[in-house]
Design a protein around this motif. Structure first.
Motif, PDB file in Angstrom:
ATOM      1  N   TRP A  26      -0.713  -1.503 -10.465  1.00 45.34           N
ATOM      2  CA  TRP A  26      -1.482  -1.288  -9.352  1.00 45.34           C
ATOM      3  C   TRP A  26      -2.965  -2.138  -9.496  1.00 45.34           C
ATOM      4  O   TRP A  26      -3.309  -2.637 -10.566  1.00 45.34           O
ATOM      5  CB  TRP A  26      -1.858   0.024  -9.168  1.00 45.34           C
ATOM      6  CG  TRP A  26      -2.496   0.787 -10.183  1.00 45.34           C
ATOM      7  CD1 TRP A  26      -2.020   1.390 -11.317  1.00 45.34           C
ATOM      8  CD2 TRP A  26      -3.976   0.905 -10.535  1.00 45.34           C
ATOM      9  NE1 TRP A  26      -3.006   1.891 -12.173  1.00 45.34           N
ATOM     10  CE2 TRP A  26      -4.312   1.406 -11.716  1.00 45.34           C
ATOM     11  CE3 TRP A  26      -4.966   0.389  -9.850  1.00 45.34           C
ATOM     12  CZ2 TRP A  26      -5.293   1.928 -12.190  1.00 45.34           C
ATOM     13  CZ3 TRP A  26      -6.428   0.554 -10.454  1.00 45.34           C
ATOM     14  CH2 TRP A  26      -6.294   1.272 -11.645  1.00 45.34           C
ATOM     15  N   SER A  45       0.724  -1.125   0.133  1.00 44.77           N
ATOM     16  CA  SER A  45      -0.074   0.055   0.051  1.00 44.77           C
ATOM     17  C   SER A  45       0.796   1.401   0.081  1.00 44.77           C
ATOM     18  O   SER A  45       1.963   0.975   0.242  1.00 44.77           O
ATOM     19  CB  SER A  45      -0.861   0.049   1.189  1.00 44.77           C
ATOM     20  OG  SER A  45      -0.239   0.263   2.295  1.00 44.77           O
ATOM     21  N   ARG A  88       2.060   9.426  -3.669  1.00 44.66           N
ATOM     22  CA  ARG A  88       1.110   8.945  -4.835  1.00 44.66           C
ATOM     23  C   ARG A  88       1.874   9.657  -6.195  1.00 44.66           C
ATOM     24  O   ARG A  88       1.551   8.996  -7.090  1.00 44.66           O
ATOM     25  CB  ARG A  88      -0.245   9.770  -4.618  1.00 44.66           C
ATOM     26  CG  ARG A  88      -1.058   9.095  -3.576  1.00 44.66           C
ATOM     27  CD  ARG A  88      -2.323   9.881  -3.651  1.00 44.66           C
ATOM     28  NE  ARG A  88      -2.375  11.184  -3.290  1.00 44.66           N
ATOM     29  CZ  ARG A  88      -2.258  11.981  -2.332  1.00 44.66           C
ATOM     30  NH1 ARG A  88      -2.368  11.389  -1.111  1.00 44.66           N
ATOM     31  NH2 ARG A  88      -2.645  13.312  -2.396  1.00 44.66           N
ATOM     32  N   SER A 106       2.117  11.652   1.864  1.00 44.67           N
ATOM     33  CA  SER A 106       1.458  10.806   1.092  1.00 44.67           C
ATOM     34  C   SER A 106       1.129  11.246  -0.404  1.00 44.67           C
ATOM     35  O   SER A 106       1.341  10.457  -1.309  1.00 44.67           O
ATOM     36  CB  SER A 106       0.032  10.879   1.599  1.00 44.67           C
ATOM     37  OG  SER A 106      -0.112  10.522   3.038  1.00 44.67           O
ATOM     38  N   ARG A 165      -8.304   3.245  -0.644  1.00 45.44           N
ATOM     39  CA  ARG A 165      -7.344   2.780   0.535  1.00 45.44           C
ATOM     40  C   ARG A 165      -6.783   1.415   0.189  1.00 45.44           C
ATOM     41  O   ARG A 165      -5.895   0.677   0.790  1.00 45.44           O
ATOM     42  CB  ARG A 165      -7.796   2.623   1.851  1.00 45.44           C
ATOM     43  CG  ARG A 165      -8.223   4.361   2.263  1.00 45.44           C
ATOM     44  CD  ARG A 165      -8.902   4.122   3.749  1.00 45.44           C
ATOM     45  NE  ARG A 165      -8.164   5.388   4.340  1.00 45.44           N
ATOM     46  CZ  ARG A 165      -8.210   5.221   5.663  1.00 45.44           C
ATOM     47  NH1 ARG A 165      -8.506   4.211   6.422  1.00 45.44           N
ATOM     48  NH2 ARG A 165      -7.614   6.406   6.397  1.00 45.44           N
ATOM     49  N   GLY A 166      -7.683   0.516  -0.524  1.00 40.41           N
ATOM     50  CA  GLY A 166      -7.496  -0.695  -1.020  1.00 40.41           C
ATOM     51  C   GLY A 166      -6.294  -1.005  -2.044  1.00 40.41           C
ATOM     52  O   GLY A 166      -6.068  -2.098  -2.513  1.00 40.41           O
ATOM     53  N   THR A 167      -5.755   0.195  -2.709  1.00 41.66           N
ATOM     54  CA  THR A 167      -4.901   0.229  -3.868  1.00 41.66           C
ATOM     55  C   THR A 167      -3.606  -0.561  -3.439  1.00 41.66           C
ATOM     56  O   THR A 167      -2.912  -0.030  -2.275  1.00 41.66           O
ATOM     57  CB  THR A 167      -4.657   1.684  -4.296  1.00 41.66           C
ATOM     58  OG1 THR A 167      -5.940   2.177  -4.717  1.00 41.66           O
ATOM     59  CG2 THR A 167      -3.603   1.375  -5.439  1.00 41.66           C
ATOM     60  N   ARG A 168      -2.917  -1.481  -4.035  1.00 43.51           N
ATOM     61  CA  ARG A 168      -1.741  -2.038  -3.835  1.00 43.51           C
ATOM     62  C   ARG A 168      -0.899  -2.038  -5.075  1.00 43.51           C
ATOM     63  O   ARG A 168      -1.206  -2.060  -6.233  1.00 43.51           O
ATOM     64  CB  ARG A 168      -1.778  -3.350  -3.429  1.00 43.51           C
ATOM     65  CG  ARG A 168      -2.821  -3.904  -2.024  1.00 43.51           C
ATOM     66  CD  ARG A 168      -2.183  -3.179  -0.761  1.00 43.51           C
ATOM     67  NE  ARG A 168      -2.894  -3.258   0.262  1.00 43.51           N
ATOM     68  CZ  ARG A 168      -3.652  -2.367   0.851  1.00 43.51           C
ATOM     69  NH1 ARG A 168      -3.707  -1.087   0.248  1.00 43.51           N
ATOM     70  NH2 ARG A 168      -4.234  -2.746   2.118  1.00 43.51           N
ATOM     71  N   TYR A 169       0.355  -1.771  -4.721  1.00 41.48           N
ATOM     72  CA  TYR A 169       1.371  -1.838  -6.033  1.00 41.48           C
ATOM     73  C   TYR A 169       2.388  -2.846  -6.032  1.00 41.48           C
ATOM     74  O   TYR A 169       2.773  -3.247  -5.001  1.00 41.48           O
ATOM     75  CB  TYR A 169       2.025  -0.294  -5.845  1.00 41.48           C
ATOM     76  CG  TYR A 169       1.300   0.857  -5.565  1.00 41.48           C
ATOM     77  CD1 TYR A 169       0.726   1.658  -6.837  1.00 41.48           C
ATOM     78  CD2 TYR A 169       0.779   1.269  -4.295  1.00 41.48           C
ATOM     79  CE1 TYR A 169      -0.046   2.572  -6.821  1.00 41.48           C
ATOM     80  CE2 TYR A 169      -0.129   2.576  -4.198  1.00 41.48           C
ATOM     81  CZ  TYR A 169      -0.549   3.179  -5.286  1.00 41.48           C
ATOM     82  OH  TYR A 169      -1.451   4.122  -5.211  1.00 41.48           O
ATOM     83  N   THR A 197       0.669   3.603   2.212  1.00 45.27           N
ATOM     84  CA  THR A 197       1.013   3.853   3.423  1.00 45.27           C
ATOM     85  C   THR A 197       2.178   2.986   3.922  1.00 45.27           C
ATOM     86  O   THR A 197       3.069   3.377   4.586  1.00 45.27           O
ATOM     87  CB  THR A 197      -0.038   3.336   4.430  1.00 45.27           C
ATOM     88  OG1 THR A 197      -1.310   4.115   4.177  1.00 45.27           O
ATOM     89  CG2 THR A 197       0.278   3.501   5.879  1.00 45.27           C
ATOM     90  N   GLU A 198       2.460   1.740   3.296  1.00 48.98           N
ATOM     91  CA  GLU A 198       3.586   0.990   3.721  1.00 48.98           C
ATOM     92  C   GLU A 198       4.947   1.381   3.142  1.00 48.98           C
ATOM     93  O   GLU A 198       5.636   1.581   3.547  1.00 48.98           O
ATOM     94  CB  GLU A 198       3.401  -0.519   3.213  1.00 48.98           C
ATOM     95  CG  GLU A 198       2.438  -1.245   4.081  1.00 48.98           C
ATOM     96  CD  GLU A 198       1.844  -2.602   3.236  1.00 48.98           C
ATOM     97  OE1 GLU A 198       2.004  -3.530   4.089  1.00 48.98           O
ATOM     98  OE2 GLU A 198       1.637  -2.823   2.043  1.00 48.98           O
TER      99      GLU A 198
END
Length: 149
Positions: free
Chosen positions: A137, A107, A123, A119, A142-146, A109-110
């Motif tokens: 992605w 994420s 992005r 942030s 908030r559920g977006t993961r890369y 945040t990670e």
């Protein structure tokens, strides 16, 4: 109200306050004007109990961020310079390295917790890496993961 109900109510308020504080801290790009808008409405009680010191410093009673495997990684508060092309390239390289070495999609945040920056900087960096076809992605908001390509 019973003693148990009072204790339960106090515990719930403490958890709400902690979560609210963490959400504020996770959005360092938020302006004071935006924060003041939260003082009207459902968050007024929570916001009235939070000081600037609470937002800036991790208080002893709040949950600490998990330690990273690499102790040399920048802290969340470390400033990252993305104002120059060279600074953006360096930051993008650090973001890409983290995403490539992650065992599973990560994420924003990670990424921010390990690489540093705001942030918005994260992005913008992943957007540049997606455009360069280095990162992909999945998910939304908030559920977006890369993950690396």
């Amino acid at each position: 109200m019973s003693n148990f109900e009072r204790e339960m109510s106090a515990a719930v308020k403490d958890v709400q306050r902690s979560v609210f504080l963490e959400l504020i801290r996770s959005h360092p790009e938020m302006t004071l004007a935006e924060l003041s808008k939260l003082s009207k409405g459902q968050f007024s009680g929570l916001l009235s109990s939070i000081t600037v010191g609470d937002v800036i410093n991790m208080s002893a009673d709040s949950a600490e961020a998990p330690a990273s495997a690499d102790d040399s990684a920048p802290s969340l508060a470390e400033e990252v310079n993305t104002r120059t092309a060279a600074g953006r390239r360096e930051y993008d390289a650090r973001v890409l390295e983290f995403v490539e070495n992650a065992p599973e999609p990560v994420s924003a945040t990670e990424i921010r917790n390990v690489v540093g920056g705001t942030s918005l900087q994260v992005r913008k960096s992943v957007a540049r890496l997606i455009e360069a076809e280095r990162v992909t992605w999945q998910g939304k908001a908030r559920g977006t993961r890369y993950s690396a390509l």
